[in-house]
Design an enzyme around this catalytic site. Sequence first.
Site, PDB file in Angstrom:
ATOM      1  CG  ASP A   1      -1.843  -1.236   1.200  1.00 12.11           C
ATOM      2  OD1 ASP A   1      -2.482  -1.105   0.037  1.00 12.11           O
ATOM      3  OD2 ASP A   1      -2.068  -2.050   1.776  1.00 12.11           O
TER       4      ASP A   1
ATOM      5  CG  ASP B   1      -3.586   5.775   0.255  1.00 11.21           C
ATOM      6  OD1 ASP B   1      -4.560   5.116   1.079  1.00 11.21           O
ATOM      7  OD2 ASP B   1      -3.419   6.546   0.296  1.00 11.21           O
TER       8      ASP B   1
END
Length: 563
Positions: free
Chosen positions: A245, A524
């Site tokens: 991510d 994220d």
Amino acid sequence: MFESPRKSTNVLHAWSESKVELHDTQPVSPPGTEKCVKVKKKRKQQRGEIRSETKYIADEPIVRGIFQIGKKSHDVVLTATRVTWTPIEPETPTAERDVMKQEEYVELQDVFAVKVKRRRSAGQQTGGTLLGITLFHCKKKGLKLKNHTIHLNNLSVDHCEIWFKTLKEILNGFRQRPKSLKVFVNPTSHKKEAYKIYLDEVAPLFKLADIQADVTITERKGHALSVLKDCSLDDCDGVVCVGGDGSVAEVAHGLLLRAQMDAGRDTDSIFTPVQAALPLGIIPAGSTDVVACSVYGKRHAVTAALHIIMGHRQPVDVCSFSSMGRLVRFGFSAMFGFGGRTLALAERHRWMPPSQRREFALIKTLANLKPEDCELSFITSGGTEDPRLAKEHFLRDERNRDEDSICEDGSWQTRQGLYLNISVMAIPCLCSMAPRGLAPNTRLNNGSMALITVGDTSRSEFIKHLKRYSSTNNQFSFSFIETHTVRAVRLRSQGSWAEDISEERDSKTTPIISSEGTYPWNIDGDLLEVPSEILIRVHPHLLALFGGDLEEAEEAPVKCSCI
């Protein structure tokens, strides 16, 4: 035995080769045997290419012939939309055959490559005995896409040549499918398996589909971002990230930042960003992969690669994070408080193995659980919107608005208090620990964000809330939790993060991450230092991802520690 195509074509002499078991070589016609079997119409593409186009009538046969499939001979028909084959069997005394039950077909929209099949002796690099042609197509099994082959065996060079050329012409007509990709691989992602995953599972499929891949192995954090700012993307049809991510967030931010630079947007002000020019493909190779799981439904590199090859595209909403009037980051999701503190603690113990430092940080942060004193403001979006209208509505509302007008808007709702965790997510964020998603009430492209606030409560109640993410129980049915569907969030923190973590500092560990006056945010999966005030806005359809839209994952994709 064979019928000629209904339209004329010019046979090419440039044939490709490969050393694989199914050799890629096209049949070479002897000099002087070229046949005009179809009339071409040429046009220039944006990059100055000359491509050919032929229009076919959907259900009318283009080519028909006899091929051996398996151990039986079949009557094979090619139309503009599918390849159909029927076994050739002797007629019964009543001259009846059960054709419908025996007929099989594959849709050309599912075929991504056609190769010529040859038998070569050991050490032979070229030539070989022609065996026929092979179709490569993808099949869907649950959430997975898998590569399958159909072997059409025939020893005739002329007929295989006609079939091969006609199939290639039709497949080249799928303009959404990429032909050139810029690929970034993070070799340190997760268990340092990203590059091996790319070489073993992804690169062979890209080669099979005749996709040119320009691969960059990233050497440090920020490497992909710096490359995307300066490199030429004129010849690319998309960008691919192989990693977790954090890597995906960096590449997505780089793509969007490049689009703003090319459009002349001033990132030192509150602005309405333009869409990224190229789609982003994600090959999951991290420890959580919540972005990939939200798009593909599971953590599976071959599925991701086939979505990219087939050109499946999904518009996705993206958040912009701004502070003091300047753009800080583009991202899909963010956590402040418990989520930010846990990641910051894990980053200070990078000398530990990844799984151990995540577990250590989680337990340590729970042991020292403290609320943040915040002023939280938000603008609701009025519920889930139709994705087709979300972007239009957003642009209408944001037109001619600057930071001052946003701050003075009377629709802001304000909360003041102590919060253990605040999450803002524009995508569902699926993972095994949250099979319905960390934000199950939002979608990939509904023009809104999910705001989830966890108020001050006891440690035991907070742990109960966390455990419910992995069950079917509603994780938000606690009195200390609020959920809102929003399009803008403003957060002002009044705590003292640097003082709280000073006791954790050790000469053997990494220096304290957050500097004075900044606070840790988990954006994220990437740790960012952000000043005390931050403005988060959602931008519908700002980025296109290779993949499909999932209402919900049918099975848990991976084991992870998302919080």
